[in-house]
Write a protein that holds these residues in place. Sequence first.
Motif, mmCIF file in Angstrom:
data_model
loop_
_atom_site.group_PDB
_atom_site.id
_atom_site.type_symbol
_atom_site.label_atom_id
_atom_site.label_comp_id
_atom_site.label_asym_id
_atom_site.label_seq_id
_atom_site.Cartn_x
_atom_site.Cartn_y
_atom_site.Cartn_z
ATOM 1 N N ASN A 129 -1.742 -3.550 3.918
ATOM 2 C CA ASN A 129 -1.631 -3.816 5.356
ATOM 3 C C ASN A 129 -1.652 -2.519 6.174
ATOM 4 N N ASP B 82 0.821 -1.209 0.000
ATOM 5 C CA ASP B 82 0.000 0.000 0.000
ATOM 6 C C ASP B 82 0.860 1.266 0.000
ATOM 7 N N GLY B 83 2.035 1.201 0.631
ATOM 8 C CA GLY B 83 2.933 2.349 0.552
ATOM 9 C C GLY B 83 3.398 2.533 -0.884
ATOM 10 N N ILE C 119 -0.001 0.134 6.380
ATOM 11 C CA ILE C 119 1.218 0.662 7.006
ATOM 12 C C ILE C 119 2.418 0.477 6.061
ATOM 13 N N TYR C 120 3.459 1.252 6.278
ATOM 14 C CA TYR C 120 4.738 0.978 5.609
ATOM 15 C C TYR C 120 5.451 -0.066 6.463
ATOM 16 N N GLY C 121 5.440 -1.324 6.012
ATOM 17 C CA GLY C 121 6.061 -2.366 6.820
ATOM 18 C C GLY C 121 7.579 -2.277 6.808
HETATM 19 MG MG LIG Z 1 2.218 -1.867 3.567
#
Ligand SMILES: [Mg+2]
Lengths: 250, 68
Positions: free
Chosen positions: A122, A94-95, A124-126
């Motif tokens: 998810n 998603d980032g 968030i930036y994992g």
């Molecule tokens: Mg992500």
Amino acid sequence: MKAVFKRTDGLLNVPMHYCPGCTHGILHRLIAEAMCELDILHRTIGVSSVGCTYNNYEYFACDMVQAAHGRAPAVATGVKRVHPSKSVFTYQGDGDLAAIGTAEIIHAAARGEKISVFFANNAIYGMTSGQMAPTTLIGQVTATSPFGRDPDTQGHPINVSEMIATLPGAVYVERVSLHDYRHIVQAQKAIRKAFQVQEAGLGFSLVEVLSTCPTNWGMDPKSSMDWVAEAMIRQYPLGLFRDPKLEERK
Amino acid sequence: MPRIEFNQDLCKGCGLCLSACPQRLIQLRKNRLNDKGFHPAYVEQADRCAGCGVCATICPDLVIKVWR
Ligand SMILES: [Mg+2]
Ligand SMILES: Cc1ncc(C[n+]2csc(CCOP(=O)(O)OP(=O)(O)O)c2C)c(N)n1
Ligand code: SF4
């Protein structure tokens, strides 16, 4: 007695580096299994993006290319236009897809590029250790929204599937989830369908897959799955946003 | 009879299979660490396994093989 579940040939026989309980591994398997079931593994080219899955060219048994952050749909466009007989997919977080790559995804869909996009959302930036993403939920605590995302200063989540579905070039758009057995089976069907839509030459397909990041959410893997079911699905309802069958009937 | 096999060296001990198993047959081997340093999952009473494959479906690391 026959094997009802064994390692798919669509993944190379190497361990994956993802954190314990991270759903990226499940999504890799579903994509790999779909390529094998449709017998397209030998003529599929995947495009890796930037995020925790940046090096999944080490895992998929098909040919792979690595794109700069957010640019996977543009790279996939080039690959598909040069190799129209290949199946081409992108794997994007998603980032990657909803922040730095917003322009590329919108225009690839608008052009109706015959590629399949697998979008692991998810919230968030994992990879970079848990910063807020455009998809972060209102009130969600991240490294850069320590008091919870406040829409007044940090904006609202982007519902990518709904947005992409407004573009006529996007013929198949569905949002699925990986939080339990039943939903994984549904996600598997959606991924297979995305490849089939591409094989039939119908146009652009995107499957948004609600995913977890236990490490940066600060939750154990099971609680992360529960949080997808309880919180994420409220913001990101599951369902079919564009279906080629429905288009025909219009 | 169904058979289930865990590749314990691949397991990261995430525990997703524990709660997914409809019969709650899976546990983490608390007295053993694998090469990665995790407590791997295993089935205690393998004879009760129905071979449904739910655990293998949710496992992110392709640890589990099922025969039926
Ligand atoms: Mg992500
Ligand atoms: C041009 C550029 N800008 C920023 C970064 C830093 N960066 C690496 S991964 C990432 C975000 C990844 O998040 P996402 O796509 O959601 O993937 P996840 O790790 O959550 O699966 C960022 C900002 C980069 N590698 N390149
Ligand atoms: S940081 Fe998050 S998204 Fe990345 S591998 Fe770990 S759990 Fe998965």
